[in-house]
Design a protein around this motif. Structure first.
Motif, PDB file in Angstrom:
ATOM      1  N   LYS A 262       0.850  -1.203   0.000  1.00  0.00           N
ATOM      2  CA  LYS A 262       0.000   0.000   0.000  1.00  0.00           C
ATOM      3  C   LYS A 262       0.880   1.245   0.000  1.00  0.00           C
ATOM      4  O   LYS A 262       0.631   2.206  -0.717  1.00  0.00           O
ATOM      5  N   ARG A 263       1.921   1.200   0.792  1.00  0.00           N
ATOM      6  CA  ARG A 263       2.840   2.344   0.866  1.00  0.00           C
ATOM      7  C   ARG A 263       3.558   2.542  -0.466  1.00  0.00           C
ATOM      8  O   ARG A 263       3.901   3.656  -0.828  1.00  0.00           O
ATOM      9  N   ALA A 264       3.776   1.439  -1.177  1.00  0.00           N
ATOM     10  CA  ALA A 264       4.487   1.529  -2.461  1.00  0.00           C
ATOM     11  C   ALA A 264       3.708   2.401  -3.449  1.00  0.00           C
ATOM     12  O   ALA A 264       4.298   3.089  -4.282  1.00  0.00           O
ATOM     13  N   ARG A 265       2.382   2.397  -3.344  1.00  0.00           N
ATOM     14  CA  ARG A 265       1.564   3.221  -4.249  1.00  0.00           C
ATOM     15  C   ARG A 265       1.879   4.702  -4.038  1.00  0.00           C
ATOM     16  O   ARG A 265       1.971   5.465  -4.988  1.00  0.00           O
ATOM     17  N   VAL A 266       2.024   5.079  -2.771  1.00  0.00           N
ATOM     18  CA  VAL A 266       2.335   6.480  -2.461  1.00  0.00           C
ATOM     19  C   VAL A 266       3.744   6.813  -2.962  1.00  0.00           C
ATOM     20  O   VAL A 266       3.965   7.849  -3.591  1.00  0.00           O
ATOM     21  N   ALA A 267       4.679   5.899  -2.690  1.00  0.00           N
ATOM     22  CA  ALA A 267       6.060   6.129  -3.118  1.00  0.00           C
ATOM     23  C   ALA A 267       6.134   6.225  -4.643  1.00  0.00           C
ATOM     24  O   ALA A 267       6.831   7.091  -5.184  1.00  0.00           O
ATOM     25  N   ALA A 268       5.395   5.361  -5.330  1.00  0.00           N
ATOM     26  CA  ALA A 268       5.433   5.368  -6.801  1.00  0.00           C
ATOM     27  C   ALA A 268       4.846   6.670  -7.336  1.00  0.00           C
ATOM     28  O   ALA A 268       5.376   7.249  -8.286  1.00  0.00           O
ATOM     29  N   ILE A 291      13.783   8.522  -4.527  1.00  0.00           N
ATOM     30  CA  ILE A 291      12.584   8.202  -3.723  1.00  0.00           C
ATOM     31  C   ILE A 291      12.417   6.696  -3.632  1.00  0.00           C
ATOM     32  O   ILE A 291      12.091   6.140  -2.580  1.00  0.00           O
ATOM     33  N   MET A 292      12.671   6.008  -4.742  1.00  0.00           N
ATOM     34  CA  MET A 292      12.565   4.543  -4.731  1.00  0.00           C
ATOM     35  C   MET A 292      13.609   3.932  -3.798  1.00  0.00           C
ATOM     36  O   MET A 292      13.324   3.004  -3.043  1.00  0.00           O
ATOM     37  N   VAL A 293      14.815   4.476  -3.858  1.00  0.00           N
ATOM     38  CA  VAL A 293      15.901   3.946  -3.014  1.00  0.00           C
ATOM     39  C   VAL A 293      15.514   4.081  -1.538  1.00  0.00           C
ATOM     40  O   VAL A 293      15.608   3.127  -0.756  1.00  0.00           O
ATOM     41  N   LYS A 294      15.011   5.254  -1.175  1.00  0.00           N
ATOM     42  CA  LYS A 294      14.646   5.514   0.216  1.00  0.00           C
ATOM     43  C   LYS A 294      13.543   4.546   0.668  1.00  0.00           C
ATOM     44  O   LYS A 294      13.611   3.953   1.746  1.00  0.00           O
ATOM     45  N   PHE A 295      12.554   4.377  -0.199  1.00  0.00           N
ATOM     46  CA  PHE A 295      11.447   3.479   0.148  1.00  0.00           C
ATOM     47  C   PHE A 295      11.955   2.047   0.334  1.00  0.00           C
ATOM     48  O   PHE A 295      11.616   1.360   1.299  1.00  0.00           O
ATOM     49  N   LEU A 376       5.556   1.439  -9.731  1.00  0.00           N
ATOM     50  CA  LEU A 376       4.773   0.619  -8.796  1.00  0.00           C
ATOM     51  C   LEU A 376       5.046  -0.867  -9.025  1.00  0.00           C
ATOM     52  O   LEU A 376       5.224  -1.640  -8.075  1.00  0.00           O
ATOM     53  N   GLN A 377       5.129  -1.238 -10.299  1.00  0.00           N
ATOM     54  CA  GLN A 377       5.385  -2.653 -10.597  1.00  0.00           C
ATOM     55  C   GLN A 377       6.737  -3.087 -10.028  1.00  0.00           C
ATOM     56  O   GLN A 377       6.866  -4.148  -9.423  1.00  0.00           O
ATOM     57  N   LEU A 378       7.732  -2.220 -10.164  1.00  0.00           N
ATOM     58  CA  LEU A 378       9.073  -2.559  -9.661  1.00  0.00           C
ATOM     59  C   LEU A 378       9.100  -2.621  -8.139  1.00  0.00           C
ATOM     60  O   LEU A 378       9.700  -3.528  -7.552  1.00  0.00           O
ATOM     61  N   LEU A 379       8.443  -1.661  -7.493  1.00  0.00           N
ATOM     62  CA  LEU A 379       8.443  -1.649  -6.020  1.00  0.00           C
ATOM     63  C   LEU A 379       7.710  -2.879  -5.483  1.00  0.00           C
ATOM     64  O   LEU A 379       8.144  -3.512  -4.520  1.00  0.00           O
ATOM     65  N   THR A 380       6.601  -3.221  -6.134  1.00  0.00           N
ATOM     66  CA  THR A 380       5.827  -4.384  -5.695  1.00  0.00           C
ATOM     67  C   THR A 380       6.661  -5.652  -5.819  1.00  0.00           C
ATOM     68  O   THR A 380       6.687  -6.500  -4.931  1.00  0.00           O
ATOM     69  N   GLN A 381       7.343  -5.736  -6.933  1.00  0.00           N
ATOM     70  CA  GLN A 381       8.185  -6.929  -7.130  1.00  0.00           C
ATOM     71  C   GLN A 381       9.314  -6.985  -6.091  1.00  0.00           C
ATOM     72  O   GLN A 381       9.637  -8.045  -5.564  1.00  0.00           O
ATOM     73  N   ALA A 382       9.876  -5.808  -5.796  1.00  0.00           N
ATOM     74  CA  ALA A 382      10.954  -5.759  -4.797  1.00  0.00           C
ATOM     75  C   ALA A 382      10.435  -6.236  -3.441  1.00  0.00           C
ATOM     76  O   ALA A 382      11.118  -6.988  -2.724  1.00  0.00           O
ATOM     77  N   ILE A 383       9.215  -5.820  -3.086  1.00  0.00           N
ATOM     78  CA  ILE A 383       8.632  -6.232  -1.800  1.00  0.00           C
ATOM     79  C   ILE A 383       8.470  -7.752  -1.761  1.00  0.00           C
ATOM     80  O   ILE A 383       8.779  -8.405  -0.774  1.00  0.00           O
TER      81      ILE A 383
END
Ligand SMILES: Nc1nc2c(ncn2[C@@H]2O[C@H](COP(=O)(O)OP(=O)(O)O)[C@@H](O)[C@H]2O)c(=O)[nH]1
Ligand SMILES: [Mg+2]
Length: 400
Positions: A262-268, A291-295, A376-383
């Protein structure tokens, strides 16, 4: 030597707060998960700021010796006796509330309140002295049985329209002692404890009681307690709480996954911009990698995969850090930095990139949507990858 990560507070604890910040937190929106690409990057950044700076104050109270300080330590991912942990096994002699800052979430505070065992206990006076209004919720701990003072305290907290939860501690001791006496299953022992608590707490209605061992938060009812807290906290505070909790079980990893996605959506949304950066020859995307690095750094810490956490865990379970790290398979093995994130665009991100290739230099609104979707796709995959590593590490550590 590192700075201690705890602070001692006098009973006038309200002085510690930045009142403006508290005001900001109180007025926070509950709808942060609804961020969409149409939302401007500035708005998303503000939302991101609120999420990162939300303050959570948790009060731990109960009679002396029930395990309050041990619970504070467990919530902060520390074992009793570890550097920075609250002192345990000591008789409380003062009326001071002690504030402990979370080691990795600087705005999450857990307060070790003074014991409530004095013979002339007055719930009203006690709550006034510990500044009851400063806390988001109370956890009242009892071992063996809840005392009259616990009940008086719960009634007063309720009257003040604050939230409290009953925790029955030292359940591991009961299980061990009972099963030594005769053949009985763990479930039977737990049912008996629950029944006793229910009888014991009849004067406060029929409150839920969570059975817990601070020696192993992954067992018994800790996850149920965390799930219940969701109903009484704003999304921001709930998110901060879950991020801060130690990786004690597979279900905790699942809960962290949900919150972080959920937080990834805000970060993205915050990372997606119309300013293009060149990722590969002939391919650019509007995205602020910082921003992605920090998240992702925060996510790595939350999943207990950063260097410091692995080292501490290794000591606790008597294994070598190398042994625990050897089961990590994700690209975040060495941590998170710009190179790792840019590398993600080159692999998984290219899938999205291929689809949108010809559209990238269309009108800004569309490029923002593309940047948001890709990020968002990248952050989700990272999670997902980090969660898999976190599972592997706690299995290797023998925690589940
Ligand atoms: N076996 C077991 N011992 C516990 C647990 N929680 C606390 N203790 C022990 O109980 C004693 C008192 O705990 P402490 O946290 O100092 O209690 P406080 O006075 O309420 O802060 C310490 O020796 C702890 O190690 C638990 O869940 N299981
Ligand atoms: Mg104590």
């Amino acid at each position: 030597m590192a700075e201690p990560i705890y602070e001692t507070a006098e009973s006038n604890c309200a002085n510690y707060y930045d009142n403006e910040m508290m005001g900001e937190v109180m007025s926070e929106s509950r709808n942060y998960v609804k961020v969409d690409p149409a939302q401007s990057s500035a708005e998303a950044k503000e939302e991101q700021y609120l999420l990162e700076n939300v303050t959570l104050n948790i009060a731990i109270t109960g009679e002396s010796g029930v395990g309050k300080s041990s619970f504070v330590n467990a919530m902060r991912g520390l074992g009793n006796g570890e550097y920075g942990a609250a002192e345990t096994g000591v008789t409380e002699t003062t009326m001071k509330a002690i504030r402990y800052r979370h080691p990795t979430m600087p705005n999450v505070y857990i307060w070790d309140l003074p014991g409530i065992g004095t013979p002339n206990f007055k719930a009203k006076k006690y709550l006034k002295e510990v500044q009851f209004d400063s806390y988001d919720f109370f956890i009242i701990i009892g071992s063996l049985r809840f005392k009259e003072n616990d009940i008086l305290l719960a009634k007063e907290i309720k009257r003040l329209k604050k939230t409290f939860y009953f925790v029955r501690s030292k359940v591991d001791q009961d299980v061990q002692a009972e099963s030594r006496k005769r053949y009985v299953t763990e479930e039977q022992i737990l049912t008996k404890i629950r029944l006793r608590c229910r009888e014991n707490l009849a004067p406060v209605g029929n409150p839920k009681v969570f059975l817990i061992s601070t020696m192993d938060l992954g067992k018994y009812d800790f996850q149920k307690l965390v799930d219940s807290l969701k109903d009484n906290l704003s999304d921001h505070k709930w998110s901060a709480l879950v991020e801060s909790l130690p990786v004690c079980s597979l279900s905790m990893i699942e809960t962290k996954k949900i919150v972080l996605k959920k937080r990834a959506r805000v970060a993205a949304a915050a990372a997606a911009t119309t300013v293009h950066i060149l990722l590969l020859p002939g391919f650019s995307i509007g995205c602020e990698i910082a921003i992605m690095v920090k998240f992702l750094e925060k996510a790595l810490t939350s999943f207990g995969l950063d260097e410091k956490y692995i080292q501490a865990l290794a000591v606790r379970v008597n294994k070598r850090p190398r042994q625990l790290r050897s089961v990590m398979k994700s690209r975040f093995y060495e941590g998170v930095d710009k190179t790792v994130v840019a590398g993600m665009f080159r692999t998984t991100g290219m899938l999205v990139a291929k689809i949108v290739e010809g559209m990238l230099f269309a009108v800004p609104a569309i490029t923002m949507v593309i940047a948001f979707a890709t990020t968002l796709q990248l952050l989700t995959q990272a999670i997902e990858e980090m969660a898999e590593d976190a599972k592997a590490v706690i299995l290797a550590a023998g925690l589940c």
